[in-house]
Design a protein around this motif. Structure first.
Motif, PDB file in Angstrom:
ATOM      1  N   PHE A  13      31.176  37.920  31.686  1.00  0.00           N
ATOM      2  CA  PHE A  13      31.180  38.898  32.514  1.00  0.00           C
ATOM      3  C   PHE A  13      30.180  38.579  33.244  1.00  0.00           C
ATOM      4  CE2 PHE A  13      33.677  41.214  29.477  1.00  0.00           C
ATOM      5  CZ  PHE A  13      34.675  41.809  30.177  1.00  0.00           C
ATOM      6  N   LYS A  14      28.808  38.475  33.006  1.00  0.00           N
ATOM      7  CA  LYS A  14      27.665  38.464  33.827  1.00  0.00           C
ATOM      8  C   LYS A  14      27.882  36.974  34.593  1.00  0.00           C
ATOM      9  CE  LYS A  14      24.885  41.238  30.892  1.00  0.00           C
ATOM     10  NZ  LYS A  14      23.583  41.205  29.794  1.00  0.00           N
ATOM     11  N   THR A  15      28.208  36.063  34.242  1.00  0.00           N
ATOM     12  CA  THR A  15      28.259  34.696  34.822  1.00  0.00           C
ATOM     13  C   THR A  15      29.302  34.869  35.943  1.00  0.00           C
ATOM     14  OG1 THR A  15      27.595  33.473  32.826  1.00  0.00           O
ATOM     15  CG2 THR A  15      28.571  32.220  34.330  1.00  0.00           C
ATOM     16  N   PHE A  16      30.490  35.215  35.551  1.00  0.00           N
ATOM     17  CA  PHE A  16      31.473  35.421  36.426  1.00  0.00           C
ATOM     18  C   PHE A  16      31.105  36.227  37.687  1.00  0.00           C
ATOM     19  CE2 PHE A  16      35.807  36.799  37.962  1.00  0.00           C
ATOM     20  CZ  PHE A  16      36.087  35.667  38.619  1.00  0.00           C
ATOM     21  N   GLU A  75      34.010  41.715  46.771  1.00  0.00           N
ATOM     22  CA  GLU A  75      32.886  42.524  46.492  1.00  0.00           C
ATOM     23  C   GLU A  75      33.609  43.826  45.613  1.00  0.00           C
ATOM     24  OE1 GLU A  75      29.865  45.716  48.593  1.00  0.00           O
ATOM     25  OE2 GLU A  75      29.558  43.502  49.151  1.00  0.00           O
ATOM     26  N   ARG A  76      34.724  44.290  46.068  1.00  0.00           N
ATOM     27  CA  ARG A  76      35.581  45.290  45.337  1.00  0.00           C
ATOM     28  C   ARG A  76      35.659  44.753  43.818  1.00  0.00           C
ATOM     29  NH1 ARG A  76      37.713  46.234  50.325  1.00  0.00           N
ATOM     30  NH2 ARG A  76      39.508  44.910  49.807  1.00  0.00           N
ATOM     31  N   HIS A  77      36.264  43.555  43.940  1.00  0.00           N
ATOM     32  CA  HIS A  77      36.603  42.622  42.649  1.00  0.00           C
ATOM     33  C   HIS A  77      35.147  42.778  41.517  1.00  0.00           C
ATOM     34  CE1 HIS A  77      40.752  42.300  43.190  1.00  0.00           C
ATOM     35  NE2 HIS A  77      40.599  41.584  44.361  1.00  0.00           N
ATOM     36  N   LEU A  81      35.166  44.235  38.174  1.00  0.00           N
ATOM     37  CA  LEU A  81      34.419  43.262  37.039  1.00  0.00           C
ATOM     38  C   LEU A  81      33.218  44.275  36.208  1.00  0.00           C
ATOM     39  CD1 LEU A  81      34.350  40.672  35.400  1.00  0.00           C
ATOM     40  CD2 LEU A  81      32.920  40.039  37.005  1.00  0.00           C
ATOM     41  N   ASP A  82      32.301  44.860  37.063  1.00  0.00           N
ATOM     42  CA  ASP A  82      31.129  45.528  36.497  1.00  0.00           C
ATOM     43  C   ASP A  82      31.721  46.638  35.622  1.00  0.00           C
ATOM     44  OD1 ASP A  82      29.383  44.089  37.594  1.00  0.00           O
ATOM     45  OD2 ASP A  82      29.031  45.185  39.592  1.00  0.00           O
ATOM     46  N   LYS A  83      32.713  47.210  36.155  1.00  0.00           N
ATOM     47  CA  LYS A  83      33.284  48.436  35.451  1.00  0.00           C
ATOM     48  C   LYS A  83      33.933  48.336  34.130  1.00  0.00           C
ATOM     49  CE  LYS A  83      36.482  52.392  35.715  1.00  0.00           C
ATOM     50  NZ  LYS A  83      37.028  52.206  34.480  1.00  0.00           N
ATOM     51  N   ALA A  84      34.677  46.819  34.072  1.00  0.00           N
ATOM     52  CA  ALA A  84      35.383  46.509  33.022  1.00  0.00           C
ATOM     53  C   ALA A  84      34.204  45.942  31.991  1.00  0.00           C
ATOM     54  CB  ALA A  84      36.241  45.230  33.431  1.00  0.00           C
ATOM     55  N   ASP A  87      33.120  49.222  30.104  1.00  0.00           N
ATOM     56  CA  ASP A  87      34.181  49.464  29.405  1.00  0.00           C
ATOM     57  C   ASP A  87      34.439  48.782  27.977  1.00  0.00           C
ATOM     58  OD1 ASP A  87      34.812  51.554  31.209  1.00  0.00           O
ATOM     59  OD2 ASP A  87      36.636  50.422  31.814  1.00  0.00           O
ATOM     60  N   TYR A  88      34.242  47.147  28.365  1.00  0.00           N
ATOM     61  CA  TYR A  88      34.140  46.066  27.230  1.00  0.00           C
ATOM     62  C   TYR A  88      32.808  46.500  26.368  1.00  0.00           C
ATOM     63  CZ  TYR A  88      34.319  41.735  24.589  1.00  0.00           C
ATOM     64  OH  TYR A  88      34.301  40.680  24.041  1.00  0.00           O
ATOM     65  N   GLN A  89      31.706  46.839  26.705  1.00  0.00           N
ATOM     66  CA  GLN A  89      30.721  46.791  26.071  1.00  0.00           C
ATOM     67  C   GLN A  89      30.617  48.146  25.077  1.00  0.00           C
ATOM     68  OE1 GLN A  89      28.158  44.586  25.966  1.00  0.00           O
ATOM     69  NE2 GLN A  89      27.374  45.656  24.010  1.00  0.00           N
TER      70      GLN A  89
END
Length: 104
Positions: A13-16, A75-77, A81-84, A87-89
């Motif tokens: 997630f962080k890399t992407f 930027e919205r995506h 991604l940050d929200k996902a 949630d994943y974490q």
């Protein structure tokens, strides 16, 4: 504590997300470059060159706006991604807590 449950995919997630940030910055820089472009009226003569210059400036301004909109969409995506990722974490933390309660 059990070491049998370990997920390291959060780094993906962080890399992407970093790549999305770089892409957004590059797209906006390209838009700024497009918007700052002007056509040299001397290339086509005084009158015709003025017409070409105005048309080129209009199209370059439109390109700048399109690149800005694309940068905002990226930027919205990234925000999604940050929200996902959060949630994943959260799900991973919950699963780890649930599994670690039942140690043998």
């Amino acid at each position: 504590m059990s070491d049998g449950y370990n997920i390291e995919t959060i780094d993906a997630f962080k890399t992407f997300g970093d790549k999305l940030n770089d892409l957004s910055d590059n797209v906006r820089d390209t838009g700024s470059l497009m918007g700052d472009m002007v056509a040299d009226p001397g290339l086509y003569g005084i009158l015709f060159g003025q017409i070409i210059g105005v048309a080129a400036s209009v199209y370059c301004a439109g390109s700048r706006e399109a690149f800005e909109n694309f940068g905002e969409a990226i930027e919205r995506h990234k925000e999604k991604l940050d929200k996902a990722m959060k949630d994943y974490q959260g799900q991973e933390d919950h699963a780890t807590e649930s599994i670690s309660r039942f140690q043998l």
